[in-house]
Design a protein around this motif. Structure first.
Motif: not given
Length: 320
Positions: A134-135, A150-155, A252-255, A272-277
């Motif tokens: 997420a940098g 594919t699109v992440k949830p909550n986008s 783990g999981k990306s949120v 941070r890679a899993g929650m920075q967005t």
């Protein structure tokens, strides 16, 4: 107008929120055509129509439950042949990404995974991604074939938009590979009553600073006051304090919730890679130099065992 396939994620006819987000995004590109397969597929039509599906293609067969992934790829490929869409949007779950990759290979197209936004472009759909932990933010498009994304949830916010919603039976011929991997048993996951981690609008996570499994009750109490999901850092999970299914991070999981609260988490790059967005990030940590404070919107320097209970009480008071 061009048509856009949306692969439906549902449980016995109950449509999950990420699919409704995809329908909202699909309307930017053309007319959404939903593809629902498996038990209860026909029952999804009402909700899908209310959220913009001009057509709903359904197919119910035992193979979708009895075998892994491939039957769904067969169905989606049949839908691509039948519709000739400008794009195919798939929820960015572990299974969704495998389905998308296999589909793209079969139809000779490019695939983009973990998009956080989709928009129309002069040369085809353009996907926005958050990359390198997420940098960086990038914009990409598929240059060959149908764009499979594919699109992440909550986008995207779910927006209702009534449409024709014509329901049609999709003709599917299962390939020889469809029955290659059989599901021999299932164990239902114990329900916590909380939202699914990757789909939750609010996530409250605990890390090494929580100090032990019993102390996660403080994190859970805050989560429950907010109607949130509970997450955990890799350190907390590896220590056995919380289940691996709750791990947020690169392994783990990306949120990507509207609100992410990190308690006792230092903010290592893996986490941070899993929650920075996440849209809004709040951190509570007694170490003022913790890396997590570099990316937060709001930070509290203090002992989580002092701060979190006070925050929980204040939320309950305001909710009445």
């Amino acid at each position: 107008m061009a048509e856009v396939l949306v692969f439906v994620d549902h449980a016995d006819g109950a449509v999950r929120k990420p699919t409704l987000e995809l329908l909202t995004l699909a309307r930017r590109l053309g007319d959404p055509v939903a593809v629902a397969v498996g038990a209860g597929a026909a029952a999804t039509a009402g909700v899908l129509t209310e959220h913009g599906a001009v057509k709903v293609l359904t197919h119910e067969a035992a193979e979708y439950a009895d075998y892994l992934v491939v039957p769904k790829v067969d169905a989606l490929q049949a839908a691509v042949v039948a519709v000739s869409p400008v794009a195919v949007l798939v929820p960015s779950s572990a299974e969704g990404k495998e389905v998308a990759a296999r589909l793209a290979l079969r139809v000779g197209s490019g695939v983009i995974t973990d998009a956080v936004d989709v928009e129309a472009g002069e040369q085809g759909p353009v996907a926005t991604q958050s990359v390198f932990a997420a940098g960086f933010t990038t914009k990409s498009r598929v240059s060959k074939g149908v764009a499979v994304i594919t699109v992440k949830p909550n986008s995207a916010a779910v927006e209702a938009a009534a449409a024709a919603g014509t329901v049609k039976e999709l003709a599917v011929s299962f390939s020889a590979l469809a029955t290659g991997t059989k599901v021999t048993a299932r164990t239902p996951r114990e329900s916590t009553g909380r939202p699914e981690l990757t789909e939750a609008a609010v996530v409250v996570s605990g890390g090494r600073g929580v100090g032990g499994a019993e102390s996660f009750a403080v994190i859970e109490a805050l989560a429950d006051s907010l109607g949130a999901a509970v997450g955990a850092s890799r350190a907390a999970v590896d220590a056995g304090w919380y289940p691996h299914t709750a791990q947020v991070g690169q392994t783990g999981k990306s949120v990507s919730p509207q609100l992410y609260i990190a308690s006792g988490i230092s903010g290592a790059i893996q986490h941070r890679a899993g929650m920075q967005t996440s849209k809004t990030i709040v951190a509570i940590n007694k170490d003022a130099e913790a890396p997590i404070f570099d990316l937060v919107d709001y930070g509290v320097v203090g002992d989580l065992f002092d701060v979190v209970p006070q925050l929980t009480d204040e939320i309950k008071t305001r909710k009445g």
